[in-house]
Design a protein around this motif. Sequence first.
Motif, PDB file in Angstrom:
ATOM      1  N   VAL A 102     -27.438  -5.705  62.769  1.00 20.92           N
ATOM      2  CA  VAL A 102     -26.258  -4.854  62.932  1.00 20.92           C
ATOM      3  C   VAL A 102     -26.469  -3.519  62.229  1.00 20.92           C
ATOM      4  O   VAL A 102     -27.278  -3.401  61.316  1.00 20.92           O
ATOM      5  N   ARG A 103     -25.714  -2.541  62.653  1.00 20.92           N
ATOM      6  CA  ARG A 103     -25.762  -1.201  62.067  1.00 20.92           C
ATOM      7  C   ARG A 103     -24.884  -1.144  60.821  1.00 20.92           C
ATOM      8  O   ARG A 103     -23.976  -1.955  60.635  1.00 20.92           O
ATOM      9  N   ARG A 104     -25.132  -0.163  59.989  1.00 22.44           N
ATOM     10  CA  ARG A 104     -24.396   0.033  58.739  1.00 22.44           C
ATOM     11  C   ARG A 104     -22.886   0.104  58.971  1.00 22.44           C
ATOM     12  O   ARG A 104     -22.100  -0.500  58.245  1.00 22.44           O
ATOM     13  N   GLN A 105     -22.464   0.840  59.987  1.00 28.33           N
ATOM     14  CA  GLN A 105     -21.033   0.999  60.260  1.00 28.33           C
ATOM     15  C   GLN A 105     -20.372  -0.347  60.569  1.00 28.33           C
ATOM     16  O   GLN A 105     -19.253  -0.598  60.145  1.00 28.33           O
ATOM     17  N   ALA A 106     -21.068  -1.222  61.275  1.00 28.95           N
ATOM     18  CA  ALA A 106     -20.523  -2.548  61.585  1.00 28.95           C
ATOM     19  C   ALA A 106     -20.375  -3.386  60.313  1.00 28.95           C
ATOM     20  O   ALA A 106     -19.376  -4.098  60.141  1.00 28.95           O
ATOM     21  N   VAL A 107     -21.352  -3.294  59.406  1.00 27.81           N
ATOM     22  CA  VAL A 107     -21.271  -4.011  58.128  1.00 27.81           C
ATOM     23  C   VAL A 107     -20.086  -3.481  57.324  1.00 27.81           C
ATOM     24  O   VAL A 107     -19.289  -4.253  56.785  1.00 27.81           O
ATOM     25  N   ARG A 108     -19.961  -2.182  57.269  1.00 25.78           N
ATOM     26  CA  ARG A 108     -18.865  -1.538  56.528  1.00 25.78           C
ATOM     27  C   ARG A 108     -17.515  -2.022  57.049  1.00 25.78           C
ATOM     28  O   ARG A 108     -16.652  -2.456  56.284  1.00 25.78           O
ATOM     29  N   GLU A 109     -17.317  -1.968  58.361  1.00 24.39           N
ATOM     30  CA  GLU A 109     -16.050  -2.387  58.962  1.00 24.39           C
ATOM     31  C   GLU A 109     -15.788  -3.878  58.745  1.00 24.39           C
ATOM     32  O   GLU A 109     -14.658  -4.280  58.430  1.00 24.39           O
ATOM     33  N   ASP A 110     -16.820  -4.694  58.889  1.00 20.55           N
ATOM     34  CA  ASP A 110     -16.685  -6.137  58.695  1.00 20.55           C
ATOM     35  C   ASP A 110     -16.243  -6.442  57.271  1.00 20.55           C
ATOM     36  O   ASP A 110     -15.287  -7.203  57.049  1.00 20.55           O
TER      37      ASP A 110
END
Length: 148
Positions: A102-110
């Motif tokens: 996954v991309r950084r933005q997806a980790v952040r949102e999760d």
Amino acid sequence: MHSERQHQRDRGIDRAPAHHDASTSPWSNLRLSVPNTRSGESIVSFVECVLVELTHEEVGAEYVSANVWGAKRTQFIAVDDVGETFQKRHYDERLGWHESTVRRQAVREDLITRLTRSSSLASDRSHDASVDDTDTFSVKPTRERRRD
């Protein structure tokens, strides 16, 4: 003219040790239970700190929730040195491990979504019994991440 402190620094006396002690490392206090009393802004700041540590240290993040059917674990580990790609590992006792990139933005949102919950996943009332434990989030050295 150099001060004594500058002189020591130039000789390497003030340099940080190559290996951090886990109890004094910057990431050692990056843990949180859900639910918690932090504001939304505080959670965002917390998640940003986590992402920095995941990118620059040999650590991984883990969110754990216990339910009547067993524990669920979601782990995040940086894959590249720039912190744009992460490995997401999800473990469910009924289904086993599932991994994805996954991309950084997806980790952040999760992470923001998980850490701002007003109740733990363990208190899910969609089944007859519930677990009273809170969900937990922590950052630990990668070698300590469970891989059941």
